[in-house]
Design a protein around this motif. Structure first.
Motif, PDB file in Angstrom:
ATOM      1  N   ASP A  11       0.832  -1.211   0.000  1.00  0.00           N
ATOM      2  CA  ASP A  11       0.000   0.000   0.000  1.00  0.00           C
ATOM      3  C   ASP A  11       0.863   1.257   0.000  1.00  0.00           C
ATOM      4  OD1 ASP A  11      -2.278  -1.485  -0.043  1.00  0.00           O
ATOM      5  OD2 ASP A  11      -2.679  -1.313   2.112  1.00  0.00           O
ATOM      6  N   ILE A  12       1.899   1.274   0.831  1.00  0.00           N
ATOM      7  CA  ILE A  12       2.781   2.446   0.903  1.00  0.00           C
ATOM      8  C   ILE A  12       3.488   2.670  -0.438  1.00  0.00           C
ATOM      9  CG2 ILE A  12       4.868   3.364   1.980  1.00  0.00           C
ATOM     10  CD1 ILE A  12       3.983   1.959   4.565  1.00  0.00           C
ATOM     11  N   LEU A  13       3.925   1.581  -1.063  1.00  0.00           N
ATOM     12  CA  LEU A  13       4.602   1.682  -2.352  1.00  0.00           C
ATOM     13  C   LEU A  13       3.657   2.237  -3.414  1.00  0.00           C
ATOM     14  CD1 LEU A  13       7.008   1.161  -4.225  1.00  0.00           C
ATOM     15  CD2 LEU A  13       6.158  -1.178  -4.534  1.00  0.00           C
ATOM     16  N   LEU A  14       2.442   1.678  -3.454  1.00  0.00           N
ATOM     17  CA  LEU A  14       1.474   2.151  -4.442  1.00  0.00           C
ATOM     18  C   LEU A  14       1.093   3.605  -4.207  1.00  0.00           C
ATOM     19  CD1 LEU A  14      -0.906  -0.951  -4.701  1.00  0.00           C
ATOM     20  CD2 LEU A  14       0.817  -0.186  -6.353  1.00  0.00           C
ATOM     21  N   LEU A  15       1.011   3.984  -2.930  1.00  0.00           N
ATOM     22  CA  LEU A  15       0.694   5.378  -2.605  1.00  0.00           C
ATOM     23  C   LEU A  15       1.811   6.309  -3.075  1.00  0.00           C
ATOM     24  CD1 LEU A  15      -1.497   7.070  -1.259  1.00  0.00           C
ATOM     25  CD2 LEU A  15      -0.237   6.881   0.890  1.00  0.00           C
ATOM     26  N   GLY A  16       3.053   5.872  -2.895  1.00  0.00           N
ATOM     27  CA  GLY A  16       4.188   6.676  -3.349  1.00  0.00           C
ATOM     28  C   GLY A  16       4.211   6.818  -4.867  1.00  0.00           C
ATOM     29  N   VAL A  17       3.953   5.708  -5.562  1.00  0.00           N
ATOM     30  CA  VAL A  17       3.916   5.758  -7.027  1.00  0.00           C
ATOM     31  C   VAL A  17       2.788   6.671  -7.501  1.00  0.00           C
ATOM     32  CG1 VAL A  17       3.479   4.391  -9.104  1.00  0.00           C
ATOM     33  CG2 VAL A  17       4.972   3.495  -7.312  1.00  0.00           C
ATOM     34  N   SER A  18       1.638   6.573  -6.851  1.00  0.00           N
ATOM     35  CA  SER A  18       0.496   7.415  -7.219  1.00  0.00           C
ATOM     36  C   SER A  18       0.811   8.892  -7.016  1.00  0.00           C
ATOM     37  CB  SER A  18      -0.734   7.022  -6.404  1.00  0.00           C
ATOM     38  OG  SER A  18      -1.093   5.672  -6.646  1.00  0.00           O
ATOM     39  N   ALA A  19       1.475   9.203  -5.892  1.00  0.00           N
ATOM     40  CA  ALA A  19       1.860  10.593  -5.644  1.00  0.00           C
ATOM     41  C   ALA A  19       2.815  11.083  -6.725  1.00  0.00           C
ATOM     42  CB  ALA A  19       2.509  10.710  -4.263  1.00  0.00           C
ATOM     43  N   GLY A  20       3.728  10.207  -7.146  1.00  0.00           N
ATOM     44  CA  GLY A  20       4.654  10.581  -8.217  1.00  0.00           C
ATOM     45  C   GLY A  20       3.928  10.857  -9.523  1.00  0.00           C
ATOM     46  N   ILE A  21       2.914  10.060  -9.820  1.00  0.00           N
ATOM     47  CA  ILE A  21       2.134  10.267 -11.041  1.00  0.00           C
ATOM     48  C   ILE A  21       1.399  11.604 -10.992  1.00  0.00           C
ATOM     49  CG2 ILE A  21       0.163   9.419 -12.362  1.00  0.00           C
ATOM     50  CD1 ILE A  21       1.030   6.582 -11.657  1.00  0.00           C
ATOM     51  N   VAL A  22       0.796  11.901  -9.839  1.00  0.00           N
ATOM     52  CA  VAL A  22       0.076  13.177  -9.696  1.00  0.00           C
ATOM     53  C   VAL A  22       1.040  14.355  -9.874  1.00  0.00           C
ATOM     54  CG1 VAL A  22      -1.194  14.650  -8.087  1.00  0.00           C
ATOM     55  CG2 VAL A  22      -1.733  12.215  -8.232  1.00  0.00           C
ATOM     56  N   ALA A 218      -4.631  15.062 -13.326  1.00  0.00           N
ATOM     57  CA  ALA A 218      -4.011  14.995 -12.002  1.00  0.00           C
ATOM     58  C   ALA A 218      -5.081  14.997 -10.910  1.00  0.00           C
ATOM     59  CB  ALA A 218      -3.046  16.171 -11.815  1.00  0.00           C
ATOM     60  N   LEU A 219      -6.085  15.859 -11.072  1.00  0.00           N
ATOM     61  CA  LEU A 219      -7.151  15.962 -10.079  1.00  0.00           C
ATOM     62  C   LEU A 219      -7.970  14.672 -10.008  1.00  0.00           C
ATOM     63  CD1 LEU A 219      -8.600  17.801  -8.060  1.00  0.00           C
ATOM     64  CD2 LEU A 219     -10.044  18.602  -9.947  1.00  0.00           C
ATOM     65  N   LEU A 220      -8.326  14.140 -11.175  1.00  0.00           N
ATOM     66  CA  LEU A 220      -9.118  12.905 -11.208  1.00  0.00           C
ATOM     67  C   LEU A 220      -8.336  11.728 -10.629  1.00  0.00           C
ATOM     68  CD1 LEU A 220     -10.799  13.256 -14.716  1.00  0.00           C
ATOM     69  CD2 LEU A 220     -11.906  13.463 -12.474  1.00  0.00           C
ATOM     70  N   PHE A 221      -7.052  11.652 -10.975  1.00  0.00           N
ATOM     71  CA  PHE A 221      -6.239  10.547 -10.471  1.00  0.00           C
ATOM     72  C   PHE A 221      -6.072  10.658  -8.963  1.00  0.00           C
ATOM     73  CE2 PHE A 221      -2.322   8.209  -9.614  1.00  0.00           C
ATOM     74  CZ  PHE A 221      -2.543   7.045 -10.334  1.00  0.00           C
ATOM     75  N   ALA A 222      -5.834  11.900  -8.473  1.00  0.00           N
ATOM     76  CA  ALA A 222      -5.696  12.104  -7.030  1.00  0.00           C
ATOM     77  C   ALA A 222      -6.996  11.755  -6.311  1.00  0.00           C
ATOM     78  CB  ALA A 222      -5.299  13.551  -6.742  1.00  0.00           C
ATOM     79  N   GLY A 223      -8.128  12.108  -6.936  1.00  0.00           N
ATOM     80  CA  GLY A 223      -9.416  11.771  -6.342  1.00  0.00           C
ATOM     81  C   GLY A 223      -9.642  10.271  -6.275  1.00  0.00           C
ATOM     82  N   ALA A 224      -9.232   9.568  -7.347  1.00  0.00           N
ATOM     83  CA  ALA A 224      -9.390   8.114  -7.370  1.00  0.00           C
ATOM     84  C   ALA A 224      -8.517   7.462  -6.301  1.00  0.00           C
ATOM     85  CB  ALA A 224      -9.030   7.573  -8.755  1.00  0.00           C
ATOM     86  N   VAL A 225      -7.302   7.965  -6.137  1.00  0.00           N
ATOM     87  CA  VAL A 225      -6.400   7.416  -5.116  1.00  0.00           C
ATOM     88  C   VAL A 225      -6.973   7.661  -3.724  1.00  0.00           C
ATOM     89  CG1 VAL A 225      -4.115   7.636  -4.061  1.00  0.00           C
ATOM     90  CG2 VAL A 225      -4.351   7.574  -6.546  1.00  0.00           C
TER      91      VAL A 225
END
Length: 239
Positions: A11-22, A218-225
């Motif tokens: 979960d932490i890894l995926l959260l970090g990757v998601s933050a990088g994408i945003v 970025a907004l939609l992806f952050a919302g999905a995360v």
């Protein structure tokens, strides 16, 4: 216990990757905003050059492709009609050719795009062919070496798809020419050939829409995360 620790690590890894994408999406949006400012400055500069009073052609050690592109210039010289070359073109008048003719100004040779002729008007007998000293007014354009993305110039068979000044000069037996050409304004009868003054002075400007697209992603992806994180926390709280 080991499965829970592993799940949290994932979960932490995926959260970090998601933050990088945003962050990456936001940076792309910021880059488009910078490009928008650059494009607006370019449009303003080009409009000022292209529609102002004509000025003298830049000297050999003064010319700058970016600073002088679309500059409205005036010059005098004698056309070398015998060295005219035809460059494939498609304009608002249909398919045909740009008529490229070197102008001898006395100090140097400057190639002039005298204008457009349709496919069935390639024979110069029906053209306006000014002799002797002439005054040419037009827009300064940079060299177009090599050809286009889809097709290359073939000097050996006199087939041209771009205004390649070096190759055109070599074909005409000229020692050298200016590193730019001039798109001549139309100064003869309105229905005569070649038809000058067809330069398109416009630039596609979609940078704002691109920026808004990146920001929206970025907004939609952050919302999905965020939705997934909240859902996961609620699911874990039930146990």
């Amino acid at each position: 216990m080991s499965e829970q620790r592993r799940a949290r690590w994932v979960d932490i890894l995926l959260l970090g990757v998601s933050a990088g994408i945003v962050v990456g999406l936001v940076l792309l949006g910021n880059w488009q905003i910078q490009r928008l400012a650059w494009k607006l400055d370019l449009i303003e500069a080009v409009e000022a050059r292209a529609f102002g009073e004509p000025v003298a052609v830049p000297g050999p050690n003064v010319y700058d492709p970016e600073e002088h592109a679309y500059l409205r210039v005036v010059m005098e010289g004698t056309y070398r009609h015998e060295d005219t070359a035809f460059v494939k073109a498609v304009t608002e008048l249909g398919p045909g050719y740009w008529v490229m003719t070197p102008l001898d100004t006395g100090a140097r040779i400057i190639w002039v795009n005298r204008g457009f002729v349709p496919l069935d008007e390639k024979e110069p007998s029906g053209w306006d062919l000014p002799r002797g000293s002439v005054t040419v007014t037009g827009l300064l354009r940079p060299d177009e070496p090599g050809g286009t993305l889809l097709e290359r110039n073939r000097p050996e068979i006199d087939r041209w798809v771009s205004r390649d000044l070096g190759a055109l000069s070599e074909r005409a037996g000229l020692d050298s020419s200016a590193p730019f050409f001039v798109d001549a304004e139309h100064s003869a009868e309105a229905d005569s050939w070649p038809r000058g003054g067809l330069t398109i002075v416009s630039f596609r400007n979609s940078h704002l829409s691109y920026a808004l697209t990146w920001y929206a992603m970025a907004l939609l992806f952050a919302g999905a995360v965020a939705f997934q994180v909240v859902s996961r926390m609620r699911a874990n709280s039930r146990f």
